[in-house]
Structures are given as structure tokens and as C-alpha cells.
Scaffold this active site. Structure first.
Site, PDB file in Angstrom:
ATOM      1  N   HIS A 187       0.858  -1.188   0.000  1.00 28.58           N
ATOM      2  CA  HIS A 187       0.000   0.000   0.000  1.00 28.58           C
ATOM      3  C   HIS A 187       0.894   1.238   0.000  1.00 28.58           C
ATOM      4  O   HIS A 187       1.709   1.421   0.903  1.00 28.58           O
ATOM      5  CB  HIS A 187      -0.931  -0.005   1.216  1.00 28.58           C
ATOM      6  CG  HIS A 187      -1.989  -1.053   1.119  1.00 28.58           C
ATOM      7  ND1 HIS A 187      -2.475  -1.744   2.192  1.00 28.58           N
ATOM      8  CD2 HIS A 187      -2.666  -1.514   0.023  1.00 28.58           C
ATOM      9  CE1 HIS A 187      -3.405  -2.602   1.777  1.00 28.58           C
ATOM     10  NE2 HIS A 187      -3.541  -2.481   0.470  1.00 28.58           N
ATOM     11  N   GLU A 190       1.605   3.901   2.956  1.00 28.45           N
ATOM     12  CA  GLU A 190       2.065   3.397   4.252  1.00 28.45           C
ATOM     13  C   GLU A 190       3.588   3.481   4.338  1.00 28.45           C
ATOM     14  O   GLU A 190       4.302   2.483   4.373  1.00 28.45           O
ATOM     15  CB  GLU A 190       1.500   1.969   4.451  1.00 28.45           C
ATOM     16  CG  GLU A 190      -0.028   2.006   4.491  1.00 28.45           C
ATOM     17  CD  GLU A 190      -0.716   0.642   4.348  1.00 28.45           C
ATOM     18  OE1 GLU A 190      -0.029  -0.390   4.415  1.00 28.45           O
ATOM     19  OE2 GLU A 190      -1.961   0.628   4.177  1.00 28.45           O
ATOM     20  N   ARG A 243      -3.063   4.782  -2.347  1.00 25.69           N
ATOM     21  CA  ARG A 243      -2.945   3.433  -1.763  1.00 25.69           C
ATOM     22  C   ARG A 243      -2.690   2.335  -2.810  1.00 25.69           C
ATOM     23  O   ARG A 243      -1.917   1.424  -2.603  1.00 25.69           O
ATOM     24  CB  ARG A 243      -4.255   3.118  -1.024  1.00 25.69           C
ATOM     25  CG  ARG A 243      -4.446   1.662  -0.605  1.00 25.69           C
ATOM     26  CD  ARG A 243      -5.814   1.509   0.048  1.00 25.69           C
ATOM     27  NE  ARG A 243      -6.220   0.121   0.249  1.00 25.69           N
ATOM     28  CZ  ARG A 243      -6.086  -0.539   1.406  1.00 25.69           C
ATOM     29  NH1 ARG A 243      -5.503   0.052   2.427  1.00 25.69           N
ATOM     30  NH2 ARG A 243      -6.527  -1.770   1.523  1.00 25.69           N
ATOM     31  N   HIS A 314       2.443  -3.385   6.908  1.00 21.14           N
ATOM     32  CA  HIS A 314       1.391  -2.388   6.635  1.00 21.14           C
ATOM     33  C   HIS A 314       1.333  -1.366   7.766  1.00 21.14           C
ATOM     34  O   HIS A 314       1.939  -1.525   8.809  1.00 21.14           O
ATOM     35  CB  HIS A 314       0.012  -3.075   6.578  1.00 21.14           C
ATOM     36  CG  HIS A 314      -0.205  -3.886   5.354  1.00 21.14           C
ATOM     37  ND1 HIS A 314      -1.022  -3.481   4.326  1.00 21.14           N
ATOM     38  CD2 HIS A 314       0.281  -5.095   4.988  1.00 21.14           C
ATOM     39  CE1 HIS A 314      -1.027  -4.414   3.377  1.00 21.14           C
ATOM     40  NE2 HIS A 314      -0.248  -5.397   3.757  1.00 21.14           N
ATOM     41  N   GLU A 391       0.593  -4.484  11.185  1.00 21.27           N
ATOM     42  CA  GLU A 391       0.055  -3.129  11.007  1.00 21.27           C
ATOM     43  C   GLU A 391       0.757  -2.258  12.055  1.00 21.27           C
ATOM     44  O   GLU A 391       0.484  -2.352  13.242  1.00 21.27           O
ATOM     45  CB  GLU A 391      -1.458  -3.093  11.269  1.00 21.27           C
ATOM     46  CG  GLU A 391      -2.289  -3.906  10.290  1.00 21.27           C
ATOM     47  CD  GLU A 391      -2.602  -3.165   8.999  1.00 21.27           C
ATOM     48  OE1 GLU A 391      -2.201  -1.997   8.826  1.00 21.27           O
ATOM     49  OE2 GLU A 391      -3.266  -3.784   8.150  1.00 21.27           O
TER      50      GLU A 391
END
Ligand code: 0X9
Ligand code: ZN
Length: 431
Positions: A187, A190, A243, A314, A391
Site C-alpha cells: 500500500h 504506508e 494506496r 502495513h 500493522e
């Protein structure tokens, strides 16, 4: 007089044409002045439908974090023009909200100020106090490959839609080590993911800490610091909030697909992705429609006997997510082990002075249903037993625009978590 009028009309027409052009494909950078981000609390299906329809129908609303049933939260960015309508909608439907970011552009500007200050002060060496562009990361990668020719080797995943080369680095101290594959920045926005991946590569090569040396020398590391190269470049030069990939769609004005919904594993089931090309979670028209996802699947298949652990970087939300992403009604056979490893990861991070809390569990259970993701593809199609999505920071205060001063603390958390994760994975006999 008539000539003057004609000139004025022509000038006005030119202006209109020019501004229409700007709308379609801006040659300059997209700005986010007074864009706000809200944390919404959605208590029923109707409220969720209202917000999801809003995000799908308009390009101006942008989902920062999709709805998850645990927190009942969704994070959404709203333009100043839409704010009044948005707030009215929240009132009518009784949707609870709290402002998380007051001005997205201010965060973007701060990120840039830090970068400028850092460049002025530094001697040009690569560091982890600012975010770098693709060309800088690639130049650094070249310097690392040149500096450690005996233990490093470049590998090529394939070509992106815009024909950039997706590059990776393999670090290996001895033949026959168990392999760990890290994919990062699938993405585009990020940015903390590639900053963390490059830092991690650097640690594996330079750290003198015994635990890190052991990590570096006992495993073969395959690391792709920037996977979504086109999107990442675009997020630096045109639109900080980008993204997806950059492949145009045949029948829509909207560009790109979510590469992390494009893999051929339970593709598009259970509402785990969108069929709308304008959605941030557009799955593509078919699995593997995106050249990047296709190239990665092919590359991973070709080296499948060389790795046993797959990790995807992520942001944001502070989660360690394991399969499955496609359903919360079923869990992998080794889910208890995956949870144990997750607990080790989270505990190690919580023990650091920052006290950062990570939540662990299956994607569909602790976050939301997500289909066609890279980790699930590796887990289901290549029969790998250990796969995670990390994440990173934070919980939404800065979201994707994590201040550069937090890069290093985030990286320290990564190392603590990774040491524990690999340790537990070994203890349980997977590597
Ligand atoms: O939605 C995603 O793709 C990831 N979250 S993000 O906010 N970074 O977009 C979560 C992906 C979960 N991963 C797997 N199911 N493997
Ligand atoms: Zn992501």
C-alpha cells in the site's frame, strides 16, 4: 471592442479547460488543506451502509481504516467542501463521531519540514529520521549490495505497470538456512513500512547485538522494501494519500486496484473487497489483473522451497494479523500456534518503554474480512504455515502520516517483536 470581448472569452475558455485538466490528472501535488479525519462509531448495519455508500460513490471521501466489528470504528477523511453535508448525514443517522485529524495538509507539511531540516543537516548518508523517495531507497539498496557482496544478493520480483523494477535483497550467511520473506509497502501511502524494512535490513547487516546477529546469520532473509513501486512514487510526487497500483481501468476514470485484494485466494468472496474501480479496496477485474501481484505470485512460487515464514508490512492500527482474511467462521489448523506466536510478538513490544499495545489474531476475526491478500495467498496456495501482516503505529492520531521522529521507536518495536516471533516459531518447530 468586439475583439477585446473575443480575447476575454478565449482566455476564459482556456482557464476552464486548464482547470478541467487539473481535475483529471493533476501535474502538481494534490493538497489536503483542511481535510479532516473522523473516527466514526457505527452501531448498526444501516449506519455502516450509509458511510460505505458515501465512500464508494465519491472520490472526495477517503477511508483511512475500514470498519471493524470489534471497535465498531471506521476512520474517514473528509474534504472541507463536503464537511457540512457529512456532518448533517451523521446527525440524521445518529452516527457518533470524533475528530482525529484537524488538517491533513498540516501533517503532510510537518513531514516535509522534517525532511528538509534533515537533508540540510545531514552529510547525505541514509538514515531513519525522515522518509525517502523510491530513487533514494534504491540508491541505498545499491550501496548496501556493494558493501556486503559476500552475504547479500539482489533479486527481481518483476516489473510494475509503469515498468519499474520491483527489487528485493537476499541476506544469507550460509546455505540451508530457513527462509523468511518480507514484503513491504504494498500500500503506497504506508511509508513507515519501507522505512522499517530498510532499517531492518541495515540491522541484519550491521548490528553487533548477539540476538540480532543470530537472527541475521541463522536465517535467509528475502526482503522487498518497496513492493508497490508505482504507487509509492505517486504518493511522493502527486498524492500523499495514494494506496493502490497505477494501472488504469478500461471503463472507469478511476485508476489502480488494491494489490492486497488482487491475489488468487478466495478472491472477492464475503464482501472482502470491492468490485468498484473507484473504491480503495477494488480487487481488480480478475485475480492477478495487476502486474505487480502477478509477478509476486510467480516469483514466490519459483522460490517456494526457500522460505517458510511470510510477513507483510502495513500501517496503521497496531495489529499482528494471521490468516484467515476471507472468513471469521473458520480458522487455520495451526491457529493456536499462530496465536501463541502473536502473543510473544505483542508481549515483547509491550515490554519496551513505549508501552505500545499490539492486538493479535486472525484478520477476519480481529479486524475485518479481507480477501485476495498476499499473506492468505501464500498461506493457502503455497501451504506455508506461518504468515503475518504487521500493522504498524499508530491508532489514528497521525495514521499514515506517522511523524518521522516515530520511525526509530517503531523500528525498535519491530525488532523486539520480530525476535520474539522468530524465537517462538522456532520453539514450536516450524523452522
Ligand atoms: O486492508 C488491508 O489490506 C490491510 N489493512 S490496511 O489498513 N493496511 O489496508 C489488512 C490486511 C490483512 N492481511 C491479510 N488478511 N493477510
Ligand atoms: Zn496496508
Amino acid at each position: 471592442m468586439r475583439l477585446l470581448w473575443l480575447c476575454a472569452a478565449a482566455a476564459a475558455l482556456l482557464l476552464v479547460l486548464a482547470s478541467a485538466g487539473t481535475l483529471k490528472d493533476s501535474p502538481t501535488k494534490e493538497r489536503y488543506d483542511h481535510y479532516e479525519v473522523y473516527r466514526l462509531t457505527l452501531r448498526n448495519r444501516l449506519q455502516l451502509d450509509v458511510i460505505e455508500r458515501l465512500a464508494e460513490l465519491s472520490n472526495k471521501y477517503n477511508i483511512w481504516k475500514d470498519y471493524d466489528a470489534h471497535s465498531q470504528e471506521l476512520h474517514i477523511m473528509v474534504s472541507p467542501e463536503d464537511l457540512q453535508h457529512f456532518q448533517q448525514l451523521l446527525r440524521v443517522h445518529g452516527i457518533g463521531s470524533e475528530q482525529m485529524v484537524a488538517n491533513v495538509q498540516a501533517l503532510i507539511d510537518e513531514e516535509q519540514v522534517t525532511a528538509a531540516a534533515d537533508t540540510a543537516a545531514s552529510d547525505g548518508t541514509f538514515g531513519w529520521t525522515k522518509y525517502y523517495e523510491l530513487a533514494e531507497i534504491e540508491a541505498w539498496l545499491d550501496s548496501v549490495l556493494a558493501a556486503y557482496p559476500n552475504v547479500t544478493e539482489q533479486f527481481i520480483v518483476g516489473q510494475s505497470y509503469e515498468n519499474r523494477t520491483i527489487r528485493g535483497i537476499k541476506i544469507s550467511h550460509q546455505a540451508g538456512n530457513p527462509g523468511i520473506f518480507i514484503e513491504s509497502n504494498i500500500h503506497a501511502r504506508e511509508w513507515i513500512t519501507s522505512a522499517s524494512a530498510t532499517w531492518f535490513i541495515n540491522q541484519l547487516l550491521t548490528s553487533e547485538e548477539p540476538a540480532v546477529r543470530n537472527l541475521a546469520e541463522s536465517y535467509d532473509w528475502h526482503i522487498v522494501p518497496v513492493f508497490n513501486v508505482d504507487g509509492f512514487e505517486y504518493s511522493h510526487t502527486k498524492n500523499r494519500m495514494w494506496r493502490k497500483t497505477r494501472q488504469p481501468h478500461a471503463t472507469s476514470e478511476c485508476i489502480g486496484a488494491d494489490a492486497n485484494r488482487n491475489f488468487d485466494s478466495h478472491w472477492m468472496v464475503n464482501n472482502g473487497a470491492s468490485a468498484n474501480p473507484c473504491s480503495e479496496t477494488f480487487a481488480g477485474d480478475v485475480p492477478g489483473s495487476e502486474p505487480e501481484a502477478r509477478a509476486l505470485a510467480e516469483y514466490l512460487s519459483s522460490i517456494q522451497d526457500q522460505f517458510s515464514v511470510y510477513i507483510s508490512f502495513h500501517s496503521y492500527g497496531q495489529y499482528l494479523l494471521s490468516p484467515f482474511g476471507h472468513t471469521a467462521a473458520e480458522f487455520p489448523d495451526n491457529y493456536d500456534d499462530l496465536l501463541q506466536i502473536g502473543a510473544a510478538f505483542a508481549t515483547a513490544i509491550e515490554e519496551l518503554p513505549y508501552g505500545t499495545v499490539y492486538t493479535y489474531g486472525s484478520t477476519a476475526d480481529v479486524l475485518y474480512v479481507a480477501t485476495g491478500t498476499s499473506v492468505d495467498w501464500v498461506f493457502n496456495e503455497l501451504q506455508k504455515k506461518i504468515g503475518y501482516t504487521i500493522e504498524y503505529r499508530d491508532k489514528g492520531r497521525y495514521g499514515f502520516i506517522l511523524p518521522p521522529v516515530q520511525i526509530l521507536p517503531n523500528c525498535q518495536e519491530l525488532m523486539a517483536g520480530m525476535l520474539a516471533l522468530i524465537d517462538k516459531t522456532k520453539q514450536l518447530g516450524y523452522i
